[in-house]
Design a protein around this motif. Structure first.
Motif, PDB file in Angstrom:
ATOM      1  N   UNK A  13      34.530  36.605  40.169  1.00 47.61           N
ATOM      2  CA  UNK A  13      34.785  37.739  41.065  1.00 47.61           C
ATOM      3  C   UNK A  13      36.276  37.968  41.279  1.00 47.61           C
ATOM      4  N   UNK A  14      37.082  37.024  40.837  1.00 47.07           N
ATOM      5  CA  UNK A  14      38.537  37.219  40.942  1.00 47.07           C
ATOM      6  C   UNK A  14      39.005  38.406  40.101  1.00 47.07           C
ATOM      7  N   UNK A  15      38.157  38.856  39.190  1.00 49.91           N
ATOM      8  CA  UNK A  15      38.560  39.953  38.309  1.00 49.91           C
ATOM      9  C   UNK A  15      38.242  41.330  38.874  1.00 49.91           C
ATOM     10  N   UNK A  16      37.784  41.396  40.101  1.00 53.25           N
ATOM     11  CA  UNK A  16      37.397  42.709  40.633  1.00 53.25           C
ATOM     12  C   UNK A  16      38.583  43.663  40.705  1.00 53.25           C
ATOM     13  N   UNK A  45      32.382  49.089  39.616  1.00 52.49           N
ATOM     14  CA  UNK A  45      32.596  47.825  40.320  1.00 52.49           C
ATOM     15  C   UNK A  45      31.262  47.193  40.716  1.00 52.49           C
ATOM     16  N   UNK A  46      30.326  48.022  41.170  1.00 58.13           N
ATOM     17  CA  UNK A  46      28.998  47.498  41.526  1.00 58.13           C
ATOM     18  C   UNK A  46      28.305  46.898  40.295  1.00 58.13           C
ATOM     19  N   UNK A  49      29.963  43.629  39.365  1.00 54.04           N
ATOM     20  CA  UNK A  49      29.582  42.593  40.340  1.00 54.04           C
ATOM     21  C   UNK A  49      28.179  42.067  40.043  1.00 54.04           C
ATOM     22  N   UNK A  53      27.431  38.235  39.159  1.00 52.57           N
ATOM     23  CA  UNK A  53      26.679  37.428  40.136  1.00 52.57           C
ATOM     24  C   UNK A  53      25.238  37.181  39.706  1.00 52.57           C
TER      25      UNK A  53
ATOM     26  N   UNK B  19      35.296  44.221  48.708  1.00 50.24           N
ATOM     27  CA  UNK B  19      34.304  44.071  47.647  1.00 50.24           C
ATOM     28  C   UNK B  19      33.853  42.616  47.559  1.00 50.24           C
ATOM     29  N   UNK B  20      33.125  42.294  46.495  1.00 54.81           N
ATOM     30  CA  UNK B  20      32.531  40.960  46.388  1.00 54.81           C
ATOM     31  C   UNK B  20      33.586  39.860  46.382  1.00 54.81           C
ATOM     32  N   UNK B  21      34.748  40.157  45.835  1.00 49.88           N
ATOM     33  CA  UNK B  21      35.783  39.119  45.765  1.00 49.88           C
ATOM     34  C   UNK B  21      36.367  38.799  47.145  1.00 49.88           C
ATOM     35  N   UNK B  50      28.629  44.523  48.528  1.00 51.82           N
ATOM     36  CA  UNK B  50      28.906  43.167  49.028  1.00 51.82           C
ATOM     37  C   UNK B  50      29.569  43.239  50.404  1.00 51.82           C
TER      38      UNK B  50
END
Lengths: 135, 94
Positions: A13-16, A45-46, A49, A53, B19-21, B50
């Motif tokens: 998730x660090x790549x968001x 983005x969704x 994710x 995940x 967001x999720x992060x 999220x």
């Protein structure tokens, strides 16, 4: 006119922030209106994710593949994971009264509500989202 | 990035992208809220599902003790996400 770009992301998730930047950069030369560009970034983005995940279950050995393509009237973005796949029909409706206070299903719901077309391929491992950008 | 700060004991200010992060960081701040609190979205550019999940969990926790979250200052883009998610019926939005 045809523009395309491919991206391969680790399942973190660090790549968001990166997916936001890459999507913004891809869309910039298209001159889309702000609302449409915002919506495309939001659902991309969704989808990423979900791929990280749920699809890849945060497995660092699995990748997320993003492909962007723009033609004169359509932007198409596909997001593919390396997981087991899923059935979108099994995702509960988050707006149903019994689900409104539950945590899950809103990412898929937002994608399907906002994109003009959504297609699931490869047993649900790949989601293809299309946005009309012209008449 | 998401910046979270407190204007006072019952008001949280959000700035950036939720967001999720950023969900864990947001959870940490939200978990410390008690009673009825205001979350100010004026600086929030973007919220994902999220981020909605974090707010929903906080709302449910506060409901148990008679409190709630009140949301204010949403941009039209963020408000659109709330409305689509059906959260306009879960939160007071001013």
């Amino acid at each position: 006119m045809r523009l395309h770009r491919q991206l391969k992301l680790e399942s973190s998730l660090e790549h968001m922030d990166r997916i936001v930047e890459e999507t913004d950069q891809f869309l910039m030369p298209l001159g889309l209106d702000d609302d449409l560009a915002y919506n495309i970034v939001l659902v991309t983005t969704e989808a990423v994710t979900n791929a990280i995940e749920h699809g890849n279950a945060m497995d660092a050995d699995k990748w997320v593949h993003v492909h962007y393509e723009a033609t004169e009237n359509v932007v198409e973005i596909s997001v593919e994971d390396e997981g087991e796949g899923f059935s979108p029909s099994a995702v509960p409706d988050p707006l149903a009264e019994e689900n409104l206070l539950a945590g899950g299903g809103r990412g898929v719901y937002l994608i399907e509500e906002i994109a003009d077309e959504v297609e699931y391929q490869a047993d649900g491992r790949r989601v293809v989202m299309r946005f009309k950008t012209g008449s | 990035m998401l910046e979270i700060s407190k204007a006072d004991e019952s008001t949280v200010l959000l700035k950036g992208r939720m967001d999720a992060s950023q969900a864990d960081a947001a959870h940490e701040v939200m978990d410390a809220l008690t009673g009825t609190c205001t979350v100010d979205f004026a600086g929030l550019e973007y919220i994902s599902s999220a981020g909605l999940k974090v707010l929903l969990a906080t709302q449910q926790r506060l409901w148990e003790s008679g409190g709630e979250i009140v949301l204010q200052g949403m941009t039209p883009h963020v408000r659109m996400v709330f409305d689509l998610a059906g959260f306009d019926s879960v939160f007071k939005i001013s």
